[in-house]
Design a protein around this motif. Sequence first.
Motif, PDB file in Angstrom:
ATOM      1  N   PHE A  61     -18.365  76.939   0.373  1.00 39.40           N
ATOM      2  CA  PHE A  61     -16.915  76.750   0.092  1.00 39.40           C
ATOM      3  C   PHE A  61     -17.544  77.568  -1.431  1.00 39.40           C
ATOM      4  N   THR A  62     -16.229  78.088  -1.827  1.00 39.51           N
ATOM      5  CA  THR A  62     -16.240  78.264  -3.092  1.00 39.51           C
ATOM      6  C   THR A  62     -14.797  77.584  -3.765  1.00 39.51           C
ATOM      7  N   GLN A  63     -14.679  77.678  -4.780  1.00 34.64           N
ATOM      8  CA  GLN A  63     -13.689  76.517  -5.139  1.00 34.64           C
ATOM      9  C   GLN A  63     -13.410  77.425  -6.884  1.00 34.64           C
ATOM     10  N   THR A  64     -12.130  77.730  -6.885  1.00 35.01           N
ATOM     11  CA  THR A  64     -11.745  77.878  -8.575  1.00 35.01           C
ATOM     12  C   THR A  64     -10.929  76.316  -8.386  1.00 35.01           C
ATOM     13  N   GLY A  65     -11.544  76.368 -10.061  1.00 29.95           N
ATOM     14  CA  GLY A  65     -10.488  74.944 -10.430  1.00 29.95           C
ATOM     15  C   GLY A  65      -8.961  75.055 -10.723  1.00 29.95           C
ATOM     16  N   MET A  66      -8.724  74.121 -10.764  1.00 26.64           N
ATOM     17  CA  MET A  66      -6.714  74.244 -11.045  1.00 26.64           C
ATOM     18  C   MET A  66      -6.556  73.030 -11.941  1.00 26.64           C
ATOM     19  N   GLU A  67      -6.426  73.181 -12.966  1.00 23.53           N
ATOM     20  CA  GLU A  67      -5.456  72.019 -13.517  1.00 23.53           C
ATOM     21  C   GLU A  67      -4.484  71.718 -13.369  1.00 23.53           C
ATOM     22  N   ASP A  68      -4.030  70.404 -14.105  1.00 25.63           N
ATOM     23  CA  ASP A  68      -2.567  69.503 -13.641  1.00 25.63           C
ATOM     24  C   ASP A  68      -2.112  70.923 -14.353  1.00 25.63           C
ATOM     25  N   GLU A  69      -0.441  70.217 -12.584  1.00 27.87           N
ATOM     26  CA  GLU A  69       0.341  71.881 -12.766  1.00 27.87           C
ATOM     27  C   GLU A  69       1.086  70.473 -11.606  1.00 27.87           C
ATOM     28  N   LYS A  70       2.754  71.640 -11.657  1.00 31.57           N
ATOM     29  CA  LYS A  70       3.201  70.795 -10.883  1.00 31.57           C
ATOM     30  C   LYS A  70       2.633  70.843  -9.571  1.00 31.57           C
ATOM     31  N   ASN A  71       2.275  69.732  -8.124  1.00 28.16           N
ATOM     32  CA  ASN A  71       1.758  70.015  -7.220  1.00 28.16           C
ATOM     33  C   ASN A  71       0.288  69.695  -6.671  1.00 28.16           C
ATOM     34  N   ALA A  72      -0.282  69.400  -8.112  1.00 30.42           N
ATOM     35  CA  ALA A  72      -1.109  70.062  -8.697  1.00 30.42           C
ATOM     36  C   ALA A  72      -1.995  69.332  -9.569  1.00 30.42           C
ATOM     37  N   TYR A  73      -2.992  68.112  -9.532  1.00 27.27           N
ATOM     38  CA  TYR A  73      -3.648  67.230 -10.241  1.00 27.27           C
ATOM     39  C   TYR A  73      -5.302  67.092  -9.945  1.00 27.27           C
ATOM     40  N   ALA A  74      -5.409  67.174 -11.370  1.00 28.66           N
ATOM     41  CA  ALA A  74      -6.730  67.696 -11.598  1.00 28.66           C
ATOM     42  C   ALA A  74      -7.643  67.382 -10.910  1.00 28.66           C
ATOM     43  N   GLU A  99      -9.908  69.909  -9.862  1.00 25.79           N
ATOM     44  CA  GLU A  99     -10.277  70.675 -11.971  1.00 25.79           C
ATOM     45  C   GLU A  99     -11.741  71.288 -11.513  1.00 25.79           C
ATOM     46  N   GLU A 100     -12.610  71.571 -11.122  1.00 22.20           N
ATOM     47  CA  GLU A 100     -13.643  72.193 -10.748  1.00 22.20           C
ATOM     48  C   GLU A 100     -14.274  73.335  -9.859  1.00 22.20           C
ATOM     49  N   TYR A 101     -14.528  74.123 -10.654  1.00 27.47           N
ATOM     50  CA  TYR A 101     -15.463  75.091 -10.145  1.00 27.47           C
ATOM     51  C   TYR A 101     -16.364  74.981  -9.465  1.00 27.47           C
ATOM     52  N   GLY A 102     -17.246  76.002  -8.299  1.00 30.40           N
ATOM     53  CA  GLY A 102     -17.996  75.750  -7.822  1.00 30.40           C
ATOM     54  C   GLY A 102     -18.215  75.953  -6.840  1.00 30.40           C
ATOM     55  N   SER A 103     -19.751  75.953  -5.934  1.00 32.10           N
ATOM     56  CA  SER A 103     -19.843  76.079  -4.544  1.00 32.10           C
ATOM     57  C   SER A 103     -20.517  74.856  -3.822  1.00 32.10           C
ATOM     58  N   VAL A 104     -19.951  74.807  -2.294  1.00 34.52           N
ATOM     59  CA  VAL A 104     -20.710  73.669  -2.030  1.00 34.52           C
ATOM     60  C   VAL A 104     -21.252  74.653  -0.559  1.00 34.52           C
ATOM     61  N   PHE A 105     -22.969  73.937  -0.153  1.00 35.59           N
ATOM     62  CA  PHE A 105     -23.384  75.216   0.706  1.00 35.59           C
ATOM     63  C   PHE A 105     -23.521  73.737   2.305  1.00 35.59           C
ATOM     64  N   MET A 106     -22.886  74.632   3.285  1.00 37.65           N
ATOM     65  CA  MET A 106     -23.333  73.446   4.250  1.00 37.65           C
ATOM     66  C   MET A 106     -24.163  74.295   5.194  1.00 37.65           C
ATOM     67  N   THR A 107     -25.135  73.906   5.728  1.00 36.45           N
ATOM     68  CA  THR A 107     -26.019  74.001   7.115  1.00 36.45           C
ATOM     69  C   THR A 107     -25.529  74.029   8.691  1.00 36.45           C
ATOM     70  N   LEU A 108     -25.333  74.921   9.553  1.00 37.09           N
ATOM     71  CA  LEU A 108     -24.942  74.901  10.300  1.00 37.09           C
ATOM     72  C   LEU A 108     -25.739  73.848  11.550  1.00 37.09           C
ATOM     73  N   GLN A 109     -25.684  73.125  12.422  1.00 33.54           N
ATOM     74  CA  GLN A 109     -26.217  72.164  13.019  1.00 33.54           C
ATOM     75  C   GLN A 109     -27.142  73.599  13.550  1.00 33.54           C
ATOM     76  N   TYR A 110     -28.395  73.075  14.276  1.00 34.74           N
ATOM     77  CA  TYR A 110     -28.834  74.050  15.650  1.00 34.74           C
ATOM     78  C   TYR A 110     -27.670  73.982  16.859  1.00 34.74           C
ATOM     79  N   GLY A 111     -28.124  75.285  16.786  1.00 38.12           N
ATOM     80  CA  GLY A 111     -26.774  75.976  18.218  1.00 38.12           C
ATOM     81  C   GLY A 111     -25.719  76.281  17.715  1.00 38.12           C
ATOM     82  N   VAL A 112     -25.066  75.810  16.512  1.00 38.15           N
ATOM     83  CA  VAL A 112     -24.039  75.989  15.922  1.00 38.15           C
ATOM     84  C   VAL A 112     -23.755  77.511  15.455  1.00 38.15           C
ATOM     85  N   LYS A 113     -22.961  78.403  16.615  1.00 40.39           N
ATOM     86  CA  LYS A 113     -22.627  79.511  15.906  1.00 40.39           C
ATOM     87  C   LYS A 113     -21.443  79.326  14.826  1.00 40.39           C
TER      88      LYS A 113
END
Length: 143
Positions: A61-74, A99-113
């Motif tokens: 999951f790669t996230q691009t940060g967003m600052e405070d704006e209408k209907n979005a809060y840091a 507000e944060e930029y970055g990636s989160v890695f998620m290893t799939l459980q064994y047997g899950v495709k």
Amino acid sequence: MTNVEKGVPETGLPFSFTNALRQSDEDTVMADYKRLLRTNGTLAVPNVTLSYNNMTNKLVFTQTGMEDEKNAYADDLVYGVLLEKESGDWQLIQLRNREEYGSVFMTLQYGVKREDLVVYTFATKADKTEVSQAQYLEPEEEI
């Protein structure tokens, strides 16, 4: 640190299968996960993309940060949801603050495709009083 919760889709996720189900014959009901009706939350949908690494069996999951704006809060909390089509099991993964930029890695459980998973992302206010619409994510294949 990544929070992961597991369960079944009916418990607490901002989703409804109302418009996504259709009966293909007398005994079979099909779910179109791309048309899944999401909550009509007022928050902006977070900027998240998804990729899959076939060699490591990880979702990214790669996230691009967003600052405070209408209907979005840091300080909004951003989540990923993995729904396994066959079993109906799901995992809720807390990604980052909006507000944060970055990636989160998620290893799939064994047997899950990867092809057996449906993935969404959404945001909640920090106090969890509001939610965004959920966004369906189609993973891009990494080599």
